[in-house]
Design a protein around this motif. Structure first.
Motif, mmCIF file in Angstrom:
data_model
loop_
_atom_site.group_PDB
_atom_site.id
_atom_site.type_symbol
_atom_site.label_atom_id
_atom_site.label_comp_id
_atom_site.label_asym_id
_atom_site.label_seq_id
_atom_site.Cartn_x
_atom_site.Cartn_y
_atom_site.Cartn_z
ATOM 1 N N ALA A 1 33.773 55.147 38.825
ATOM 2 C CA ALA A 1 34.501 56.148 38.136
ATOM 3 C C ALA A 1 34.361 57.520 38.363
ATOM 4 O O ALA A 1 35.031 58.226 38.801
ATOM 5 N N VAL A 2 32.967 57.619 38.569
ATOM 6 C CA VAL A 2 32.517 59.064 38.615
ATOM 7 C C VAL A 2 32.639 59.369 40.151
ATOM 8 O O VAL A 2 33.381 60.405 40.594
ATOM 9 N N GLU A 3 32.609 58.421 41.095
ATOM 10 C CA GLU A 3 32.768 58.590 42.382
ATOM 11 C C GLU A 3 34.145 58.685 42.670
ATOM 12 O O GLU A 3 34.539 59.760 43.430
ATOM 13 N N ASN A 4 35.043 58.248 42.033
ATOM 14 C CA ASN A 4 36.712 58.490 42.171
ATOM 15 C C ASN A 4 37.080 59.737 41.827
ATOM 16 O O ASN A 4 37.811 60.459 42.383
ATOM 17 N N LEU B 1 48.153 59.901 42.503
ATOM 18 C CA LEU B 1 46.931 59.619 43.232
ATOM 19 C C LEU B 1 46.507 58.059 42.956
ATOM 20 O O LEU B 1 46.075 57.355 43.704
ATOM 21 N N ASP B 2 46.596 57.738 41.621
ATOM 22 C CA ASP B 2 46.318 56.345 41.190
ATOM 23 C C ASP B 2 47.326 55.482 41.909
ATOM 24 O O ASP B 2 46.761 54.363 42.241
ATOM 25 N N GLY B 3 48.605 55.853 41.291
ATOM 26 C CA GLY B 3 49.632 54.926 41.958
ATOM 27 C C GLY B 3 49.693 53.456 41.184
ATOM 28 O O GLY B 3 50.391 52.865 41.702
ATOM 29 N N THR B 4 49.197 53.387 40.269
ATOM 30 C CA THR B 4 49.474 51.813 39.578
ATOM 31 C C THR B 4 49.910 52.199 38.043
ATOM 32 O O THR B 4 49.855 53.442 37.591
ATOM 33 N N ALA B 5 50.676 51.120 37.451
ATOM 34 C CA ALA B 5 51.410 51.380 36.172
ATOM 35 C C ALA B 5 50.084 51.466 35.254
ATOM 36 O O ALA B 5 50.322 52.141 34.183
ATOM 37 N N ASP B 6 49.114 50.761 35.429
ATOM 38 C CA ASP B 6 47.906 50.605 34.440
ATOM 39 C C ASP B 6 46.720 51.521 34.767
ATOM 40 O O ASP B 6 45.729 51.342 34.030
ATOM 41 N N LYS B 7 46.828 52.341 35.743
ATOM 42 C CA LYS B 7 45.622 53.085 36.217
ATOM 43 C C LYS B 7 44.571 52.499 36.462
ATOM 44 O O LYS B 7 43.459 52.876 36.447
ATOM 45 N N SER B 8 44.676 51.349 37.261
ATOM 46 C CA SER B 8 43.456 50.307 37.556
ATOM 47 C C SER B 8 42.864 50.767 38.656
ATOM 48 O O SER B 8 41.885 50.351 39.222
ATOM 49 N N ASN B 9 43.621 51.982 39.586
ATOM 50 C CA ASN B 9 43.073 52.056 40.998
ATOM 51 C C ASN B 9 41.889 53.143 40.813
ATOM 52 O O ASN B 9 40.827 52.727 41.197
ATOM 53 N N LEU B 10 42.169 54.370 40.206
ATOM 54 C CA LEU B 10 41.186 55.237 39.909
ATOM 55 C C LEU B 10 40.422 54.960 38.708
ATOM 56 O O LEU B 10 39.156 55.435 38.722
ATOM 57 N N GLY B 11 41.098 54.271 37.887
ATOM 58 C CA GLY B 11 40.312 54.135 36.354
ATOM 59 C C GLY B 11 41.015 54.881 35.444
ATOM 60 O O GLY B 11 40.981 56.370 35.579
ATOM 61 N N GLY B 12 41.455 54.424 34.419
ATOM 62 C CA GLY B 12 42.197 55.383 33.306
ATOM 63 C C GLY B 12 40.947 56.227 32.653
ATOM 64 O O GLY B 12 41.360 57.254 32.448
ATOM 65 N N GLU C 1 46.658 48.728 27.211
ATOM 66 C CA GLU C 1 45.928 50.005 27.494
ATOM 67 C C GLU C 1 45.834 50.356 29.079
ATOM 68 O O GLU C 1 45.750 49.296 29.771
ATOM 69 N N ALA C 2 45.580 51.851 29.492
ATOM 70 C CA ALA C 2 45.306 52.007 30.682
ATOM 71 C C ALA C 2 43.854 51.360 31.046
ATOM 72 O O ALA C 2 43.077 51.245 30.121
ATOM 73 N N ALA C 3 43.632 50.918 32.233
ATOM 74 C CA ALA C 3 42.334 50.290 32.732
ATOM 75 C C ALA C 3 41.343 51.272 32.447
ATOM 76 O O ALA C 3 41.209 52.373 32.532
ATOM 77 N N ASP C 4 40.140 50.497 31.967
ATOM 78 C CA ASP C 4 38.902 51.353 31.867
ATOM 79 C C ASP C 4 38.042 50.859 32.949
ATOM 80 O O ASP C 4 37.588 49.549 32.820
ATOM 81 N N LEU C 5 37.644 51.574 34.138
ATOM 82 C CA LEU C 5 37.066 51.128 35.208
ATOM 83 C C LEU C 5 35.497 50.959 34.960
ATOM 84 O O LEU C 5 35.017 51.797 34.755
ATOM 85 N N ARG C 6 34.940 49.749 35.173
ATOM 86 C CA ARG C 6 33.462 49.572 34.957
ATOM 87 C C ARG C 6 32.839 48.899 36.396
ATOM 88 O O ARG C 6 33.729 48.095 37.224
ATOM 89 N N ASP C 7 31.700 48.864 36.462
ATOM 90 C CA ASP C 7 30.986 48.714 37.968
ATOM 91 C C ASP C 7 30.944 47.268 37.912
ATOM 92 O O ASP C 7 30.739 46.862 39.225
ATOM 93 N N GLY C 8 30.789 46.679 36.920
ATOM 94 C CA GLY C 8 30.213 45.067 37.125
ATOM 95 C C GLY C 8 28.697 45.060 37.377
ATOM 96 O O GLY C 8 28.038 45.964 37.382
ATOM 97 N N GLY C 9 28.388 43.854 37.767
ATOM 98 C CA GLY C 9 26.868 43.666 38.282
ATOM 99 C C GLY C 9 26.053 43.638 37.063
ATOM 100 O O GLY C 9 26.566 43.586 35.804
ATOM 101 N N ASP C 10 24.710 43.854 37.280
ATOM 102 C CA ASP C 10 23.643 43.648 36.261
ATOM 103 C C ASP C 10 23.506 45.203 35.414
ATOM 104 O O ASP C 10 22.997 45.034 34.287
ATOM 105 N N ARG C 11 23.639 46.137 36.119
ATOM 106 C CA ARG C 11 23.218 47.331 35.572
ATOM 107 C C ARG C 11 23.926 47.673 34.358
ATOM 108 O O ARG C 11 25.430 47.665 34.362
#
Ligand code: PGA
Ligand code: ZN
Length: 419
Positions: free
Chosen positions: A68-71, A98-109, A49-59
Motif C-alpha cells: 500500500a505504501v508503494e502504491n 486510478l484504482d478502477g475497482t468498485a471495492d478499491k482492491s487494486n490500490l487498496g482502500g 467495506e472498501a478493501a484493506d490491502l495487506r502484504d500477506g506472508g510472515d512479516r
C-alpha cells in the motif's frame, strides 16, 4: 505554479494501537502546507467495506502495508503532482479512477483513505484553518454527543458478552465538557463496582477502552451494571444507553440464527428481544442489531422501536447501500467511517444523503487507530450530531481532548439528539 499545488506525496508504514501496521501519508504543497494523516483499521469489519490491502506472508503475520505504501508513492503520488489540494473532489475522483475497482482492491482502500485525508489536511493547512473549519465552514460549531463504550464484548473485548459495545449517552448534559466529565465519573464508579462484583480482571480494557468483565454473558447484566454506576453518581437524568450489537459476528448464515452466549435466537426472536430491551432500559441507540444484509429486518426494527437504529456494517458509509436502506426504511442513523468507503468526497456524499433523508449522523472511530485527531475534526466538520470514539486509551482520549479544544475555539454548542 500555485501555492496549493501538490509537490510531494509520501507514505510510510507505522503501527496502530494493536501494534499492527498501518499507513501514514503526507501531502506537501508548493506553498509549504503539509497534511499528514494516519489510516485506521477495523477488526469487526463489514464484508461490503472498501478493501484493506495487506502484504500477506510472515512479516507482521501478513499484516504489513508495504504494498500500500508503494502504491501511494509510485502509482498515486506521481498522478497527483500539480493538482491543487483545494480540489478535494477532483483528487478523490482521480483516486477512484486510478484504482478502477468498485471495492478499491487494486490500490487498496487504506492507501486511498490515507491520501484523501492527507490532501484534506493539506488543504486546511494551505488555508491556515483548523481542519473542522475548512471542512465544515463557519457553521461548524456543534460538538457531537459522544456514545461512550463502557463495557466491551464481541470481537473487540476479552469478555464473553455477545454485544460488542454497551454505551452511555449523555443526552442530558448541557455542554460537551460536562458530558465528558460525567462520563469519566461513571467510568470510575463502574470500575469500582465491577472490581467488586467480577474481580480486578474486569478492569482490563478492550480495543476501545471499555471494561471486559469475565463471566458476564448477558447484555442485560452489562446494562444493569452501567445503570447502577450512573445511579450511584446521581446522574439518572443525564444518561441514556446505547449498544453496538455487531450482530453479523454471532450470526450463523446456514441456520439463519443468532447465537447469544448459550441461547440460539431466530431473527424474529432477536427482534422481540430488542423490543423487550427498549421497554426495560433507557436504550436509545442500537447499532447493527441484525446481520449486515438484512435490510428488511432493519426496517422492521426502525418502524417498531423508538430507539434509533444505526447502520454500520449495513451501510458501510457507501451511498448505494445507504440508498437501498432509505428505499425500504432501514435504519434512521448512519455510522460514518471514512475508511469504509475510502475517500473524503464519497463520505461527504453519503453523509449529505443521510441527512437529507432524516438520518442522524454518528461519526465513528475504528477499533484500530492512532492518536491522529482527524476523527474529532471530521465529526465537527461534517456537522455530525453524534460521535463514537471509545472510552480510554490515548488514541480515543486524544479525540475527546481535541473536541474540548474545538469546543473552546468555536464557542461550540453541544449537539441535540436529533431523530
Ligand atoms: P471495527 O469496530 O472498527 O473493528 O470495525 C467498530 C464498530 O463495529 O463499530
Ligand atoms: Zn459497529
Amino acid at each position: 505554479m500555485s501555492r496549493t499545488e501538490i509537490t510531494a506525496v509520501e507514505a510510510r508504514e507505522i503501527l496502530d494501537n494493536r501494534l499492527e501496521p498501518t499507513l501514514r501519508v503526507t501531502v506537501r504543497t508548493e506553498g509549504g502546507a503539509v497534511g499528514r494523516a494516519d489510516v485506521p483499521r477495523g477488526r469487526s469489519r463489514g464484508v461490503h467495506e472498501a478493501a484493506d490491502l495487506r502484504d500477506g506472508g510472515d512479516r507482521y503475520n501478513g499484516n504489513g502495508v508495504r504494498n500500500a505504501v508503494e502504491n501511494v508513492e509510485s502509482r498515486i503520488g506521481p498522478e497527483l503532482l500539480g493538482h491543487s489540494v483545494t480540489d478535494q473532489s477532483g483528487i478523490d475522483a482521480l483516486l477512484c479512477e486510478l484504482d478502477g475497482t468498485a471495492d478499491k482492491s487494486n490500490l487498496g482502500g487504506n492507501a486511498l483513505t490515507g491520501v484523501s485525508l492527507a490532501a484534506l489536511k493539506a488543504g486546511a493547512a494551505a488555508h491556515d484553518l483548523p481542519l473542522y473549519r475548512y471542512l465544515g465552514g463557519p457553521a461548524a460549531t456543534t460538538i457531537p454527543i459522544p456514545l461512550v463504550d463502557l463495557i466491551e464484548g464481541g470481537e473487540l473485548g476479552a469478555s464473553e458478552l455477545p454485544f460488542q459495545e454497551h454505551q452511555i449517552v449523555p443526552t442530558g448534559a448541557d455542554s460537551f465538557e460536562e458530558a465528558i466529565r460525567m462520563c469519566a465519573e461513571v467510568y470510575y464508579e463502574l470500575g469500582d463496582q465491577l472490581a467488586e462484583s467480577h474481580g480486578k480482571s474486569a478492569l482490563s480494557v478492550g480495543d476501545e477502552g471499555g471494561y471486559t468483565p469475565s463471566g458476564m454473558t448477558d447484555p442485560r447484566e452489562a446494562f444493569d451494571s452501567i445503570l447502577s454506576a450512573v445511579e450511584e453518581c446521581g446522574y439518572g437524568d443525564i444518561f441514556e444507553l446505547g449498544s453496538d450489537v455487531a450482530a453479523t459476528h454471532f450470526y450463523d448464515p446456514d441456520e439463519e440464527t443468532y447465537q447469544l452466549a448459550e441461547e440460539t435466537y431466530t431473527r424474529g426472536e432477536l427482534i422481540d428481544f430488542y423490543a423487550e430491551l427498549t421497554d426495560t432500559y433507557p436504550l436509545i441507540s442500537i447499532e447493527d442489531p441484525l446481520e449486515e444484509d438484512d435490510f428488511e429486518g432493519f426496517a422492521e426494527l426502525t418502524d417498531r422501536l423508538d430507539a434509533q437504529i444505526v447502520g454500520d456494517d449495513l451501510f458501510v458509509t457507501n451511498v448505494s447501500r445507504l440508498q437501498e436502506g432509505i428505499d425500504v426504511g432501514a435504519g434512521d442513523a448512519l455510522l460514518c467511517k471514512v475508511n469504509q468507503v475510502g475517500t473524503v468526497t464519497e463520505t461527504i456524499e453519503t453523509v449529505e444523503t443521510a441527512r437529507r433523508n432524516g438520518y442522524a449522523i454518528q461519526v465513528s472511530e475504528r477499533s484500530g487507530q492512532t492518536a491522529d485527531t482527524w476523527l474529532a475534526e471530521v465529526a465537527v466538520g461534517l456537522h455530525a450530531n453524534q460521535i463514537k470514539t471509545g472510552t480510554t486509551r490515548s488514541e480515543r482520549i486524544e479525540q475527546y481532548n481535541r473536541l474540548l479544544e474545538i469546543s473552546d475555539d468555536c464557542g461550540g454548542d453541544y449537539a441535540t439528539w436529533l431523530r
